[in-house]
Each structure stands twice: as C-alpha cells, then as structure tokens.
Design an enzyme around this catalytic site. Structure first.
Site, PDB file in Angstrom:
ATOM      1  N   ASP A 264       0.863  -1.127   0.007  1.00 47.90           N
ATOM      2  CA  ASP A 264       0.147  -0.004   0.143  1.00 47.90           C
ATOM      3  C   ASP A 264       0.661   1.142  -0.086  1.00 47.90           C
ATOM      4  OD1 ASP A 264      -2.418  -1.382   0.100  1.00 47.90           O
ATOM      5  OD2 ASP A 264      -2.438  -1.513   2.089  1.00 47.90           O
TER       6      ASP A 264
ATOM      7  N   TYR B 216       6.614  -9.983   6.413  1.00 43.53           N
ATOM      8  CA  TYR B 216       6.732  -8.606   6.627  1.00 43.53           C
ATOM      9  C   TYR B 216       7.284  -8.374   8.042  1.00 43.53           C
ATOM     10  CZ  TYR B 216       3.424  -7.248   2.806  1.00 43.53           C
ATOM     11  OH  TYR B 216       2.666  -7.153   1.487  1.00 43.53           O
TER      12      TYR B 216
END
Length: 247
Positions: free
Chosen positions: A52, A108
């Site tokens: 994002d 992540y």
C-alpha cells in the site's frame, strides 16, 4: 515467449503503492518507465506482492515477457530510476513461472521505536509509550492459532477468501527498534497494520488477550485498529520454493 523476473527494493514514502494506478505515482509506473527508456519499447509488468501507499520493501518482484535478449541490466536501469527504487537483478525464468501465484510465502516486518530519532523518522513508527512485551508476545502467539483473518482485512477488497496460513508471528528487540515479524502464505489488505495496531492495545493493557482473541473470532473489521502509519512496514522477503535454485 521468454519470461524474466525483476527483483526490486524500494522506500515507499513517495508512492501511492506498488501497483500501477490512475492519476497517482507507483513503483510499477516508475519501473515500467525506466524499462521503456532503456529498451525503447513498452513493457507490461505483473507484480508479486502489492504494498500500500507508503509501505517499503526490501524484496519484491515483477515479471514480464519479451522476445528481447535481456542481460542483467540493473546498473543501467538504476541510473534511470529515482533514488528510492532499486532493481537488484533481472533474470530469465521458465515461461510458466509466475511471480505472484508461485510465491509460497511472504514475510513482513513492522518497526517501532520509542525514543525520538531523526535517523528513524519515516522508516519506523515513533511510539513513545510503555509496552508490556510479554503481552505483545502472547498476542503474537495467539495469531498462530487462527486461519480466518476477516477482522484484519480492510473493506472494499475483492478477495474471495480471508483464510491465511501463518508460519511466523513474533516480536523481537533489535538495537533501537521493536520489530514485529510475520510470515504467511498470503496477506489481506491492511492486515499487518491491523494486527500491529490492535496488538499494541494489548501491549498497553487497553485490551486483554481474551479480548484480542475475540476480535479475531468476531470477523468484524470495525473492532480492529488500522491506524498505525505505513512508515514502519516493510515487505521483507518473498519466497519461491519452485525457484530456490535461482532466487
């Protein structure tokens, strides 16, 4: 037609995200632009893992098809690209290889720091509050016991399934940063930020571990805190079991 993978790394602060978008700059747009300038033709890239707006990546991938003979022209392409995007390498793969569907896991990392630092600003989340690390670890361990993460997916998503297999979920302390590490077969839109934001409530004793578990089980994203900034979020690694010999 021959297929090539591009391994990229980037700081996402100045971009609207990884994937190309109308009326907004993206990582994909900049890489496609550099390829067109260098090779004198247009390329259509397929991305591995969407990140994002503002999210960084130490490792991500594109693939593309071309009849051109492509050398590892990373040096020349990096001279064209902005300083916050780096092509690590370009390499030939089997024509059926797919950088999105053949990925078996993504990892992540989310970075926080609690003492003001000009060197971490924009690269980690400044969170100047006391945290109970043991409670954070309990929350991270709780995540390992679930597969349905509907509560941690933002609305307006097009996915058909909210099931994810979590392989790693833990908090660690490294020098000046507290880091949340999570590895899974797939991630939902906003999922890592939602997990981190909600776990921080457990670390500050605003909710209990039982309440955190209930948020997961209720499958209601309105109970989740997605408000942590993208500054501290990094796509750390994408794994391709099929291509371990080249990746």
């Amino acid at each position: 037609m021959p297929r090539y993978f591009i391994e990229v790394s980037y700081k996402g602060t100045n971009y609207s995200g990884f994937q190309i978008q109308h009326n907004a700059n993206s990582i994909q747009m900049e890489v496609e632009k550099a390829l067109e300038i260098f090779y004198k033709q247009k390329f259509e890239l397929t991305g591995s893992s969407r990140t994002d707006a503002g999210v960084h990546a130490l490792q991500n991938f594109f693939h593309f098809d071309t009849e051109l003979i492509i050398d590892d022209d990373a040096y020349n392409l990096n001279a064209i690209l902005p300083d916050d995007i780096v092509i690590k390498r370009i390499f030939n793969v089997n024509e059926n290889a797919h950088c999105r569907f053949d990925a078996v896991s993504r990892e992540y990392h989310y970075y926080l720091y609690n003492h003001k630092s000009p060197f971490l600003q924009g690269r980690a989340y400044y969170f100047p509050y006391s945290l109970d690390i043991e409670l954070l670890q309990q929350a991270a361990k709780e995540i390992l016991g679930h597969t349905d993460f509907t509560s941690f997916s933002k609305r307006n998503t097009q996915v058909k399934s909210f099931l994810c297999r979590i392989y790693t979920s833990e908090w660690i302390q490294e020098t000046d940063c507290l880091i949340y590490k999570i590895k899974a077969n797939r991630f939902l839109r906003g999922m890592v930020k939602g997990l981190v934001g909600t776990m921080l409530h457990t670390g500050r004793k605003k909710i209990t571990i039982d309440e955190f578990r209930a948020i997961i089980e209720e499958k209601d994203c309105t109970k989740t805190d997605f408000s942590v900034p993208p500054d501290g979020l990094y796509l750390y690694e994408v794994r391709f079991q099929k291509f371990d010999q080249v990746l």
